[in-house]
Motif scaffolding. Structure first.
Motif, mmCIF file in Angstrom:
data_model
loop_
_atom_site.group_PDB
_atom_site.id
_atom_site.type_symbol
_atom_site.label_atom_id
_atom_site.label_comp_id
_atom_site.label_asym_id
_atom_site.label_seq_id
_atom_site.Cartn_x
_atom_site.Cartn_y
_atom_site.Cartn_z
ATOM 1 N N LEU A 356 -41.534 19.991 -38.789
ATOM 2 C CA LEU A 356 -41.513 19.164 -37.585
ATOM 3 C C LEU A 356 -42.941 18.865 -37.161
ATOM 4 C CD1 LEU A 356 -39.326 19.466 -34.421
ATOM 5 C CD2 LEU A 356 -41.818 19.429 -34.177
ATOM 6 N N ARG A 357 -43.195 17.580 -36.924
ATOM 7 C CA ARG A 357 -44.522 17.134 -36.497
ATOM 8 C C ARG A 357 -44.372 16.316 -35.219
ATOM 9 N NH1 ARG A 357 -47.256 12.269 -37.380
ATOM 10 N NH2 ARG A 357 -45.707 11.468 -38.838
ATOM 11 N N PHE A 358 -45.266 16.549 -34.286
ATOM 12 C CA PHE A 358 -45.300 15.720 -33.075
ATOM 13 C C PHE A 358 -46.150 14.483 -33.335
ATOM 14 C CE2 PHE A 358 -44.007 19.767 -31.391
ATOM 15 C CZ PHE A 358 -43.237 19.479 -30.274
ATOM 16 N N GLU A 359 -45.771 13.389 -32.718
ATOM 17 C CA GLU A 359 -46.560 12.153 -32.840
ATOM 18 C C GLU A 359 -47.959 12.371 -32.248
ATOM 19 O OE1 GLU A 359 -45.166 8.872 -30.410
ATOM 20 O OE2 GLU A 359 -45.525 7.470 -32.072
ATOM 21 N N ASP A 360 -48.956 11.766 -32.881
ATOM 22 C CA ASP A 360 -50.338 11.836 -32.373
ATOM 23 C C ASP A 360 -50.769 13.274 -32.108
ATOM 24 O OD1 ASP A 360 -50.487 9.052 -32.414
ATOM 25 O OD2 ASP A 360 -49.655 8.894 -30.388
ATOM 26 N N ASP A 361 -50.556 14.119 -33.110
ATOM 27 C CA ASP A 361 -50.851 15.547 -32.919
ATOM 28 C C ASP A 361 -51.626 16.089 -34.120
ATOM 29 O OD1 ASP A 361 -50.656 17.973 -31.452
ATOM 30 O OD2 ASP A 361 -49.019 18.636 -32.750
ATOM 31 N N ASP A 362 -52.618 15.326 -34.567
ATOM 32 C CA ASP A 362 -53.403 15.766 -35.720
ATOM 33 C C ASP A 362 -54.058 17.120 -35.476
ATOM 34 O OD1 ASP A 362 -52.661 13.503 -37.004
ATOM 35 O OD2 ASP A 362 -54.621 12.498 -36.864
ATOM 36 N N SER A 363 -54.380 17.397 -34.231
ATOM 37 C CA SER A 363 -54.992 18.694 -33.896
ATOM 38 C C SER A 363 -53.967 19.818 -33.882
ATOM 39 C CB SER A 363 -55.636 18.626 -32.512
ATOM 40 O OG SER A 363 -54.622 18.601 -31.515
ATOM 41 N N LEU A 364 -52.696 19.450 -33.939
ATOM 42 C CA LEU A 364 -51.582 20.409 -33.863
ATOM 43 C C LEU A 364 -51.485 21.101 -32.507
ATOM 44 C CD1 LEU A 364 -51.854 22.008 -37.424
ATOM 45 C CD2 LEU A 364 -50.057 20.481 -36.611
ATOM 46 N N ALA A 365 -52.161 20.561 -31.501
ATOM 47 C CA ALA A 365 -52.130 21.209 -30.183
ATOM 48 C C ALA A 365 -50.721 21.222 -29.604
ATOM 49 C CB ALA A 365 -53.093 20.492 -29.226
ATOM 50 N N THR A 366 -50.008 20.113 -29.745
ATOM 51 C CA THR A 366 -48.648 20.077 -29.205
ATOM 52 C C THR A 366 -47.737 21.011 -29.990
ATOM 53 O OG1 THR A 366 -49.099 17.733 -28.783
ATOM 54 C CG2 THR A 366 -46.866 18.519 -28.360
ATOM 55 N N ALA A 367 -47.875 20.970 -31.324
ATOM 56 C CA ALA A 367 -47.064 21.864 -32.171
ATOM 57 C C ALA A 367 -47.345 23.320 -31.827
ATOM 58 C CB ALA A 367 -47.354 21.598 -33.644
ATOM 59 N N ALA A 368 -48.617 23.630 -31.598
ATOM 60 C CA ALA A 368 -48.970 25.006 -31.247
ATOM 61 C C ALA A 368 -48.327 25.409 -29.928
ATOM 62 C CB ALA A 368 -50.483 25.155 -31.169
ATOM 63 N N ALA A 369 -48.400 24.522 -28.943
ATOM 64 C CA ALA A 369 -47.817 24.841 -27.637
ATOM 65 C C ALA A 369 -46.309 25.016 -27.738
ATOM 66 C CB ALA A 369 -48.169 23.746 -26.636
ATOM 67 N N PHE A 370 -45.667 24.116 -28.474
ATOM 68 C CA PHE A 370 -44.207 24.196 -28.610
ATOM 69 C C PHE A 370 -43.768 25.476 -29.332
ATOM 70 C CE2 PHE A 370 -40.597 23.269 -31.502
ATOM 71 C CZ PHE A 370 -39.586 23.306 -30.551
ATOM 72 N N THR A 371 -44.399 25.760 -30.468
ATOM 73 C CA THR A 371 -43.968 26.942 -31.216
ATOM 74 C C THR A 371 -44.333 28.229 -30.479
ATOM 75 O OG1 THR A 371 -45.992 26.823 -32.565
ATOM 76 C CG2 THR A 371 -43.990 25.796 -33.463
ATOM 77 N N ALA A 372 -45.441 28.192 -29.718
ATOM 78 C CA ALA A 372 -45.780 29.370 -28.915
ATOM 79 C C ALA A 372 -44.740 29.579 -27.820
ATOM 80 C CB ALA A 372 -47.169 29.217 -28.304
ATOM 81 N N ALA A 373 -44.298 28.477 -27.221
ATOM 82 C CA ALA A 373 -43.253 28.589 -26.193
ATOM 83 C C ALA A 373 -41.951 29.084 -26.813
ATOM 84 C CB ALA A 373 -43.047 27.234 -25.510
ATOM 85 N N ALA A 374 -41.681 28.640 -28.037
ATOM 86 C CA ALA A 374 -40.456 29.076 -28.720
ATOM 87 C C ALA A 374 -40.522 30.552 -29.079
ATOM 88 C CB ALA A 374 -40.225 28.227 -29.973
ATOM 89 N N VAL A 375 -41.654 30.989 -29.618
ATOM 90 C CA VAL A 375 -41.727 32.384 -30.070
ATOM 91 C C VAL A 375 -41.640 33.329 -28.879
ATOM 92 C CG1 VAL A 375 -44.249 32.773 -30.112
ATOM 93 C CG2 VAL A 375 -42.794 33.880 -31.811
ATOM 94 N N ARG A 376 -42.191 32.946 -27.745
ATOM 95 C CA ARG A 376 -42.066 33.803 -26.566
ATOM 96 C C ARG A 376 -40.625 33.908 -26.108
ATOM 97 N NH1 ARG A 376 -46.577 31.029 -24.892
ATOM 98 N NH2 ARG A 376 -45.381 29.893 -23.331
ATOM 99 N N ARG A 377 -39.812 32.920 -26.489
ATOM 100 C CA ARG A 377 -38.378 32.938 -26.165
ATOM 101 C C ARG A 377 -37.535 33.506 -27.307
ATOM 102 N NH1 ARG A 377 -40.925 29.140 -23.395
ATOM 103 N NH2 ARG A 377 -40.209 28.698 -21.272
ATOM 104 N N GLY A 378 -38.204 34.003 -28.350
ATOM 105 C CA GLY A 378 -37.450 34.690 -29.396
ATOM 106 C C GLY A 378 -37.044 33.823 -30.570
ATOM 107 N N VAL A 379 -37.680 32.661 -30.721
ATOM 108 C CA VAL A 379 -37.380 31.796 -31.870
ATOM 109 C C VAL A 379 -38.663 31.643 -32.674
ATOM 110 C CG1 VAL A 379 -36.556 29.550 -32.666
ATOM 111 C CG2 VAL A 379 -35.598 30.577 -30.586
#
Lengths: 417, 417
Positions: A356-379
């Motif tokens: 899964l890739r976010f649009e305009d997210d070459d830095s992966l900042a959005t992906a990092a924020a999303f997956t960090a939010a997910a892992v804190r919720r147990g995913v």
């Protein structure tokens, strides 16, 4: 949408272990399991795995979609696989020579993989890709390897993505091409002149880590690769180390009716037990016998017993179809949730190995924020690497995950305005 | 002297497995465990191991002096090591990341090996020697490796003894020297000019297979190697893959007071569980962190738990002294028996890793006949490779073996007139 309380915010046991590791392991950790560059919240150290669940050393529970980066395919601590391994371990693992399991597993690989007439076994995926390249060079008497430019085919001096500590000579015989681009492959072949020993590629483009989409193979490209290999007399090596047994148990391009000459397998073969394999066609058998190939633990029986049991589980039903179906549910759910939260996401690769890739997210900042939010919720997901499904993932698990990813998208939205 | 009835003369189950293997494994078997070139009587396939005993697939029992070519050091199926591995396996082996065992094992390696300030872990001995070379090149920015001419340091394209399938470029940066010959090492260093990244050698000369004696290191050579490495700014890499934990648990040259910069370990670390390690000095820590190093199974916990338990056993008492003492009893007995039967034999290497050569036996015909006669009587030796002692070998075992080797010498005498 309310954001629920996060499952974990601090990882004190993990932090203490990281501090100790920092003293006795270079930079505290190395390789693909080093999380020092990952967002906060990703644990470095794990205590337990069962089915599709992991527990970190602080006792937090995760629904895991990384599957140890591929090896886990039948669920952590699968009772059938573990019982087979333990029964063999009790009689003998590394003995004075191989056990009968080695013959049985070779027969099973030949029966399972469409193009396989023989099999050899090693420990790392890199062992298998390196053996394949060596066999191809021995068979052809040629040197050049045609390889996808950013593809990963192992951690040795020829292949690994970081040249530090290797020599220019190590990489002197590599010629790059682009996946799904037959013209670039033709150009690479032309550059090799008559010296192309092998074309090596993965069944789909799954370069990682990064922010680039995965590409399913274009059937015309696949046919063109096979035809080109035949025309120039190069060996076609399929690197199924990451894909093996998740896409098609008979070989990833089997549905296309295209067979490679050699295939490298490893990660998911034995559900986590350390083993790899190269299988090949009859005309390469003698070259495989002639090269130097050995390792202290390559003949050990327990991982072979595990592989036999695990492949038995994977071929008893159409498990790739099951993993792809459940993976598609996850994909569909994430796509809807992203849109509902105002994100455009691009999902690529086979559903059993989603990216899964976010649009305009070459830095992966959005992906990092999303997956960090997910892992804190147990995913447990990953911001820059494909994820993995297993047969232990059910529709109910996806529903459980989607409840939490919905909150993770919501939290990510608050961060990105 | 009467020759007793041989224990085994036919191996029908083994023969049937060899026939099946011939169809699905190139040449039926590969690598150092391929017995197709060994004398008749050596089984290819084994069923079980316990302590110092092996059973082949036909049910014949052997007192084993090969120890799986090194990995077995605490007895097959050692209950302490196996219990530690199983306890970890049940909680998790390959998980979402490493377990706490990885930190504990790195701490133990740093505590155990005199020069070690940090440790990394992999699966094959070849992984460890390759990582060491890569770290040395990264640290020095140089390319050349000074290596014993016929020494074995792994199965990759740089090192392995058979160039088939490798390229000239793979071996372009290797410069040979002779073990225990400081002048030849000086010449190799001169040939490297300023480009010597590393000197790699084993703590004693144990080239195999072959008919050449092993050489214990000359202390003056060891001191000269260390001084030369310092003088030319090359990294001194000790390959203890074969010797580790059998000669000195703190490092093989520790009794000489000489410390390498990097050491590669593998075989005996975990009593047969697949693991390897490179340990190093503090000044190489950052280079070790900077190189690309990873493998799917390198972080798995069970083999690490086994290594922790096994190293604990090996360091609780002076086990190298014990293995060398029992090995010396075997050596003394064989020397007397050989003389009594009119053979001149040369025994070399440390007693814990003995090598026996018959006079005027470059073809190894006498060694083959003797070891074949021994294996038929239940004593597993090797005609062309050093043997291995373990802590599971006792004085009583040596006495048991010597009863049978006496008959084996007698039978060999009847063959060689």
């Amino acid at each position: 949408m309310t954001i629920t309380a996060t499952q974990q915010t601090e990882l004190p046991v993990d932090a203490a272990l990281r501090a100790r590791a920092g003293k006795v392991i270079p930079s505290g950790m190395y390789g693909h399991m080093n999380v020092t560059l990952m967002p906060a919240g990703f644990p470095q150290f794990y205590a337990e795995g069962k089915g599709n669940r992991l527990w970190d050393v602080d006792g937090n529970e995760y629904l895991d979609f990384m599957c140890s980066f591929g090896p886990m395919i039948s669920g952590y601590a699968n009772p059938v696989v573990d019982a087979a391994a333990l029964a063999q371990q009790k009689r003998g693992d590394a003995l004075g020579g191989p056990t009968a399991r080695m013959v049985e597993l070779a027969e099973l690989m030949v029966d399972t993989v469409a193009h396989a007439d023989w099999a050899m076994f090693a420990k790392n995926g890199t062992d298998a890709t390196s053996l394949a390249v060596t066999i191809a060079r021995a068979a052809t008497g040629r040197k050049k390897l045609l390889k996808g430019g950013t593809a990963y085919h192992g951690a040795n001096a020829w292949f690994n993505p970081n040249p530090l500590g290797s020599t220019p000579e190590d990489r002197a015989n590599i010629i790059d091409f682009e996946f799904n681009d037959l013209a670039s492959l033709e150009a690479a072949a032309a550059e090799a002149g008559g010296d192309a020993a092998a074309i090596i590629l993965s069944p789909f483009r799954h370069d990682a880590p990064g922010s680039t989409d995965q590409y399913i193979v274009d059937p015309a490209f696949a046919r063109g690769v096979r035809a080109l290999a035949d025309r120039i007399g190069a060996v076609l090596i399929m690197d199924e180390v990451r894909t093996g047994f998740r896409l098609h148990t008979g070989g990833a391009w089997e549905p296309l009716g295209i067979e490679p000459d050699l295939t490298a397998f490893s990660k998911a073969m034995a559900n986590g037990y350390a083993i790899s394999s190269v299988v090949g066609i009859d005309s390469l058998r003698q070259s495989a016998a002639d090269i130097f190939a050995t390792g202290s633990f390559w003949y050990a029986g327990a991982a072979m017993a595990a592989a036999i049991a695990n492949i038995g589980l994977l071929t008893a039903t159409d498990t790739p179809a099951q993993m792809n179906r459940v993976g598609q549910l996850l994909r569909d759910g994430l796509q809807s949730q992203a849109a509902a939260h105002g994100f455009t996401v691009f999902q690529s690769g086979p559903p059993a190995m989603p990216f899964l890739r976010f649009e305009d997210d070459d830095s992966l900042a959005t992906a990092a924020a999303f997956t960090a939010a997910a892992v804190r919720r147990g995913v447990l997901l990953h911001p820059a690497h494909n994820w993995f499904l297993s047969t232990a993932h059910t529709e109910a698990d996806v529903a459980w995950a989607l409840e939490r990813t919905d909150d993770a998208f919501a939290e990510t939205r608050t961060l990105f305005g």
